[in-house]
Motif scaffolding. Structure first.
Motif, PDB file in Angstrom:
ATOM      1  N   LYS A  18       0.811  -1.222   0.000  1.00  0.00           N
ATOM      2  CA  LYS A  18       0.000   0.000   0.000  1.00  0.00           C
ATOM      3  C   LYS A  18       0.845   1.274   0.000  1.00  0.00           C
ATOM      4  O   LYS A  18       0.299   2.371  -0.040  1.00  0.00           O
ATOM      5  CB  LYS A  18      -0.934  -0.002   1.198  1.00  0.00           C
ATOM      6  CG  LYS A  18      -1.943  -1.126   1.107  1.00  0.00           C
ATOM      7  CD  LYS A  18      -3.055  -0.942   2.055  1.00  0.00           C
ATOM      8  CE  LYS A  18      -4.044  -2.068   1.842  1.00  0.00           C
ATOM      9  NZ  LYS A  18      -5.403  -1.622   1.868  1.00  0.00           N
ATOM     10  N   GLY A  19       2.166   1.132   0.067  1.00  0.00           N
ATOM     11  CA  GLY A  19       3.041   2.297   0.031  1.00  0.00           C
ATOM     12  C   GLY A  19       2.956   3.164   1.279  1.00  0.00           C
ATOM     13  O   GLY A  19       2.994   4.381   1.194  1.00  0.00           O
ATOM     14  N   LEU A  20       2.834   2.533   2.426  1.00  0.00           N
ATOM     15  CA  LEU A  20       2.701   3.259   3.686  1.00  0.00           C
ATOM     16  C   LEU A  20       4.038   3.354   4.402  1.00  0.00           C
ATOM     17  O   LEU A  20       4.864   2.449   4.317  1.00  0.00           O
ATOM     18  CB  LEU A  20       1.698   2.548   4.606  1.00  0.00           C
ATOM     19  CG  LEU A  20       0.294   2.353   4.046  1.00  0.00           C
ATOM     20  CD1 LEU A  20      -0.536   1.495   4.980  1.00  0.00           C
ATOM     21  CD2 LEU A  20      -0.365   3.687   3.803  1.00  0.00           C
ATOM     22  N   ALA A  21       4.222   4.443   5.121  1.00  0.00           N
ATOM     23  CA  ALA A  21       5.423   4.616   5.929  1.00  0.00           C
ATOM     24  C   ALA A  21       5.108   4.118   7.346  1.00  0.00           C
ATOM     25  O   ALA A  21       4.006   4.335   7.856  1.00  0.00           O
ATOM     26  CB  ALA A  21       5.828   6.083   5.970  1.00  0.00           C
ATOM     27  N   LEU A  22       6.081   3.477   7.966  1.00  0.00           N
ATOM     28  CA  LEU A  22       5.872   2.947   9.312  1.00  0.00           C
ATOM     29  C   LEU A  22       5.543   4.055  10.300  1.00  0.00           C
ATOM     30  O   LEU A  22       4.715   3.872  11.192  1.00  0.00           O
ATOM     31  CB  LEU A  22       7.095   2.149   9.778  1.00  0.00           C
ATOM     32  CG  LEU A  22       6.942   1.437  11.121  1.00  0.00           C
ATOM     33  CD1 LEU A  22       5.773   0.461  11.106  1.00  0.00           C
ATOM     34  CD2 LEU A  22       8.234   0.716  11.491  1.00  0.00           C
ATOM     35  N   ILE A  23       6.142   5.214  10.138  1.00  0.00           N
ATOM     36  CA  ILE A  23       5.867   6.312  11.071  1.00  0.00           C
ATOM     37  C   ILE A  23       4.404   6.758  10.978  1.00  0.00           C
ATOM     38  O   ILE A  23       3.784   7.080  11.997  1.00  0.00           O
ATOM     39  CB  ILE A  23       6.845   7.496  10.865  1.00  0.00           C
ATOM     40  CG1 ILE A  23       6.787   8.438  12.070  1.00  0.00           C
ATOM     41  CG2 ILE A  23       6.575   8.224   9.578  1.00  0.00           C
ATOM     42  CD1 ILE A  23       7.983   9.327  12.225  1.00  0.00           C
ATOM     43  N   ASP A  24       3.822   6.723   9.777  1.00  0.00           N
ATOM     44  CA  ASP A  24       2.398   7.056   9.628  1.00  0.00           C
ATOM     45  C   ASP A  24       1.528   6.003  10.293  1.00  0.00           C
ATOM     46  O   ASP A  24       0.518   6.327  10.928  1.00  0.00           O
ATOM     47  CB  ASP A  24       2.024   7.194   8.155  1.00  0.00           C
ATOM     48  CG  ASP A  24       2.654   8.398   7.486  1.00  0.00           C
ATOM     49  OD1 ASP A  24       2.956   9.378   8.208  1.00  0.00           O
ATOM     50  OD2 ASP A  24       2.850   8.363   6.262  1.00  0.00           O
ATOM     51  N   ILE A  25       1.920   4.749  10.150  1.00  0.00           N
ATOM     52  CA  ILE A  25       1.181   3.664  10.791  1.00  0.00           C
ATOM     53  C   ILE A  25       1.238   3.825  12.307  1.00  0.00           C
ATOM     54  O   ILE A  25       0.217   3.708  12.995  1.00  0.00           O
ATOM     55  CB  ILE A  25       1.734   2.293  10.353  1.00  0.00           C
ATOM     56  CG1 ILE A  25       1.439   2.055   8.873  1.00  0.00           C
ATOM     57  CG2 ILE A  25       1.154   1.171  11.210  1.00  0.00           C
ATOM     58  CD1 ILE A  25       2.126   0.854   8.277  1.00  0.00           C
ATOM     59  N   VAL A  26       2.427   4.114  12.841  1.00  0.00           N
ATOM     60  CA  VAL A  26       2.585   4.280  14.292  1.00  0.00           C
ATOM     61  C   VAL A  26       1.727   5.439  14.793  1.00  0.00           C
ATOM     62  O   VAL A  26       1.046   5.320  15.819  1.00  0.00           O
ATOM     63  CB  VAL A  26       4.070   4.477  14.669  1.00  0.00           C
ATOM     64  CG1 VAL A  26       4.227   4.891  16.115  1.00  0.00           C
ATOM     65  CG2 VAL A  26       4.858   3.202  14.395  1.00  0.00           C
ATOM     66  N   ARG A  27       1.712   6.541  14.080  1.00  0.00           N
ATOM     67  CA  ARG A  27       0.900   7.698  14.493  1.00  0.00           C
ATOM     68  C   ARG A  27      -0.584   7.359  14.508  1.00  0.00           C
ATOM     69  O   ARG A  27      -1.306   7.730  15.427  1.00  0.00           O
ATOM     70  CB  ARG A  27       1.150   8.881  13.559  1.00  0.00           C
ATOM     71  CG  ARG A  27       2.459   9.548  13.795  1.00  0.00           C
ATOM     72  CD  ARG A  27       2.663  10.740  12.885  1.00  0.00           C
ATOM     73  NE  ARG A  27       3.985  11.306  13.082  1.00  0.00           N
ATOM     74  CZ  ARG A  27       4.721  11.822  12.135  1.00  0.00           C
ATOM     75  NH1 ARG A  27       4.277  11.882  10.895  1.00  0.00           N
ATOM     76  NH2 ARG A  27       5.924  12.308  12.402  1.00  0.00           N
ATOM     77  N   GLU A  28      -1.044   6.679  13.473  1.00  0.00           N
ATOM     78  CA  GLU A  28      -2.465   6.332  13.394  1.00  0.00           C
ATOM     79  C   GLU A  28      -2.845   5.265  14.410  1.00  0.00           C
ATOM     80  O   GLU A  28      -3.926   5.316  14.988  1.00  0.00           O
ATOM     81  CB  GLU A  28      -2.829   5.893  11.972  1.00  0.00           C
ATOM     82  CG  GLU A  28      -2.724   6.997  10.951  1.00  0.00           C
ATOM     83  CD  GLU A  28      -3.680   8.145  11.196  1.00  0.00           C
ATOM     84  OE1 GLU A  28      -4.815   7.921  11.653  1.00  0.00           O
ATOM     85  OE2 GLU A  28      -3.281   9.294  10.941  1.00  0.00           O
TER      86      GLU A  28
END
Length: 167
Positions: A99-109
């Motif tokens: 899905k082209g996601l960054a781990l930092i975005d996942i952690v924030r969400e």
């Protein structure tokens, strides 16, 4: 532009209430409407015109246009982290890549999602603190794979603490 309530809520959430960010997101959305339409067209494989008759700003379109993880993806990731084994949770790496996601975005969400679920406050505080540490390390360029392992480990630890509270 047609903006349903879900699209407006997503816009406010993604802009954090900042009007300049909201306007920037809307400008990007306006530029990306044809691309988003073609993406959906290929996904559904329907033969329709490439001109979008309706410029509807949906929640999904807002998240896709800003590159943030969709709420349903965060729910799925949180489910894996709270219920699956350590080894099974590494499928998160495949999802992240696909899905082209960054781990930092996942952690924030995921951090925001932790506030929504019901759990004892001591477990929640420890989990939020550990998530903040991961976000801090990611902001300094630490290895994503190591931090993914750390993310899985803190949820495994939280799961153990939740089981202990129930017993």
């Amino acid at each position: 532009l047609d903006v349903p309530d879900s699209g407006l809520e997503a816009l406010v959430r993604l802009s954090n209430g900042d009007m300049i960010k909201a306007l920037n997101i809307l400008q990007v959305f306006k530029l990306l409407i044809p691309i988003l339409y073609l993406f959906k067209k290929r996904k559904s494989e329907k033969q329709q015109s490439t001109h979008m008759a309706s410029q509807k700003i949906t929640e999904e379109a807002m998240y896709l246009c800003t590159g943030n993880p969709l709420p349903k993806d965060i729910e799925q990731i949180s489910y894996w982290l709270l219920n699956e084994s350590f080894a099974e949770c590494f499928k998160l790496s495949e999802t992240k890549t696909r899905k082209g996601l960054a781990l930092i975005d996942i952690v924030r969400e995921v951090t925001m999602f932790v506030f929504k679920i019901k759990m004892p406050s001591d477990v929640r505080v420890q989990l939020i603190n550990d998530l903040a540490n991961i976000e801090y390390r990611l902001s300094f360029g630490c290895n994503d794979k190591l931090q993914l392992g750390s993310l899985i480990a803190i949820f495994t630890k939280a799961r153990s603490a939740l089981v202990a509270v129930v017993k």
